[in-house]
Enzyme design. Structure first.
Site, PDB file in Angstrom:
ATOM      1  N   LYS A 182     -26.813 -41.317 -31.221  1.00 23.04           N
ATOM      2  CA  LYS A 182     -27.218 -42.074 -30.028  1.00 23.04           C
ATOM      3  C   LYS A 182     -27.982 -43.336 -30.436  1.00 23.04           C
ATOM      4  CE  LYS A 182     -28.047 -42.828 -25.596  1.00 23.04           C
ATOM      5  NZ  LYS A 182     -29.157 -43.755 -25.490  1.00 23.04           N
ATOM      6  N   GLU A 189     -24.881 -51.307 -29.072  1.00 26.55           N
ATOM      7  CA  GLU A 189     -25.072 -51.884 -27.731  1.00 26.55           C
ATOM      8  C   GLU A 189     -25.850 -53.201 -27.825  1.00 26.55           C
ATOM      9  OE1 GLU A 189     -27.991 -50.595 -24.153  1.00 26.55           O
ATOM     10  OE2 GLU A 189     -26.573 -49.041 -24.776  1.00 26.55           O
TER      11      GLU A 189
END
Length: 489
Positions: A182, A189
């Protein structure tokens, strides 16, 4: 009524995840330290659904089916530890604690080991997709005690997003592997967002495009190889007007915040010696944006080239070149991210499933895109693929994009438009494809002033320069011949 699992933390993400689970036929017990939140949730959004509440931690635990499955969606850090310490005395061996927050993976490693000693199974799960994803299907990245997976698999894969019918959720690996993946997702991102912002800036400042025109460009790109959630929302943002009819985006202060996950990724890349340059530059770009007052002052005293009105002579070609630059840079960003995951697996002794990781990111999460389908395919064809750039699809894509990529960066540089993410992506590509880099001189410098030694190329070996040996040269005739291990450059 006994609950299939319980969730603590009724902020929007927690509420939406509970509603999602209830929609899929699971009974969920909800708890929050503020009782009024539980009461309000049960009386409104959860009314008529298979959701029950609890008035205390003890009441909460008593309402869970064995093995008890407790999911925490609270602020990362000390609050997670405090809650775990409060819950553990009420649990039995084989019960499961799931941390679904944005915890740093070393914390998840520690919690995994501590709870293992007590017989409690720990799962650290990345949850991506924001509020909407939590409600209708997030990307879930669980890792930790693998014995827990059979007990939570049906729940997690049922509530997760689906891509081509496959759940965007699979077991990642042991200890803190779920939160590690993550973390890398969040770092990518950062990179994707920075690349998009640079494309926007180039079109606006160099091409003189209006926000509506740029929105149209992103709409076009979203119908091709760049089809993705972030390109889609950028299209929408740029055509959103304030009440006065002017673009809202132009009224937003150009200082970007950050929660630290991008920084974690960049620091970990340095710790592991991996050149994850694009994520690093994306983090630094946010840091630079925060220096607003200094930038205002610098804009008045530091000269640079002026952008002429005819800087862009062929708008269509300009946009095509920029699309290639964005696509190629995006490939580099993901290649670097998977390089980091590969090195982490080797360093931490984790067996990670790269095709599953790519599939988990294919839907439900912030970086979801059609592009990730090709990454999934690449790793399914070759699970031990050393680098995405060695896959024919991506090698061909970058080769085809090179001309537009280089032209876009050169044009922006000529007229003083900053492109830190585009530029570092291209520099990495050129460095990675270079059989020989100037590190030979760098190592000679280190040996000159610090006696750090060097090794010679096999074809250049001789009696005084033996191969596979650490060599120190007395470069000046005045120093010694002892290698140093204390002073590092």
């Amino acid at each position: 009524m006994s609950a299939d699992f319980g969730l603590i933390g009724l902020a929007v993400m927690g509420q939406n995840l509970i509603l999602n689970a209830a929609d899929h036929g699971f009974t969920v017990c909800a708890y929050n330290r503020t009782q009024s939140k539980v009461d309000h949730f049960l009386a409104n959004e959860a009314k008529g659904k298979s959701i029950i509440g609890a008035t205390s931690i003890e009441d909460f635990i008593s309402k869970l089916k064995r093995p008890r499955k407790v999911m925490l969606l609270v602020k990362a850090g000390a609050p997670v530890d405090a809650l775990i310490n409060q819950i553990v005395p009420l649990l039995e061996k084989g019960d499961i604690i799931i941390d679904g927050g944005n915890s740093h993976f070393p914390d998840s490693n520690r919690r995994y080991e501590e709870l293992k000693k007590k017989g409690i199974l720990f799962v650290g799960s990345g949850v991506s997709g924001g509020e909407e994803g939590a409600r209708y299907g997030p990307s879930l990245m669980p890792g930790g005690s693998e014995e827990a997976w059979p007990h939570i698999k049906n729940i997690f894969q049922s509530i997760s997003a689906k891509s081509d019918g496959e759940p965007c959720c699979e077991w990642v690996g042991p200890a803190g592997a779920g939160h590690y993946v993550k973390m890398v997702h969040n770092g990518i991102e950062y990179g994707d967002m920075q690349l998009i912002c640079e494309a926007y800036d180039i079109m606006k400042r160099l091409g003189g495009f209006t926000d509506k025109e740029i929105s149209d460009v992103f709409a076009k790109w979203n119908n091709g190889v760049l089809d993705s959630f972030l390109v889609e929302i950028t299209r929408d943002i740029l055509k959103f007007d304030d009440v006065d009819g002017k673009p809202l985006v132009e009224k937003i202060m150009d200082t970007a915040g950050q929660k630290g996950t991008g920084k974690w990724t960049a620091i970990n890349a340095l710790d592991l010696g991996m050149p994850v340059t694009l994520i690093g530059e994306a983090v630094f770009a946010r840091c630079l944006s925060a220096l607003k007052n200094e930038r205002i002052r610098a804009s008045k005293v530091l000269p640079g080239p002026e952008v002429p009105k005819d800087a862009v002579k062929d708008r269509e070609q300009f946009v095509d070149d920029l699309e290639q630059a964005l696509y190629a840079s995006k490939i580099i960003s993901y290649a670097q991210g998977f390089m980091l995951i590969r090195e982490a697996a080797a360093t931490y002794g984790w067996k990670l499933n790269n095709p599953a990781i790519a599939l988990m990111w294919r839907g439900g999460c912030i970086i979801r895109s059609v592009f990730l389908g090709q990454i999934t395919k690449a790793y399914r064809e070759e699970p031990d693929l050393e680098n995405l750039l060695f896959n024919k699809f991506f090698a061909d894509a970058v080769t085809k994009a090179q001309s537009g990529w280089r032209k876009s960066i050169a044009l922006a540089t000529t007229y003083g438009i900053p492109t830190p993410a585009f530029s570092t992506a291209l520099s990495f590509y050129d460095g990675y494809r270079s059989e020989r880099l100037p590190a030979n001189l760098l190592q000679a410098q280190r040996d000159y002033f610090g006696a750090h030694t060097f090794r010679v190329l096999p074809e250049c070996a001789s009696d005084n320069l033996p191969v596979d040996k650490d060599i120190h040269i007395n470069w000046t005739g005045h120093g010694g011949n002892v290698s140093s291990s204390t002073y590092q450059a």
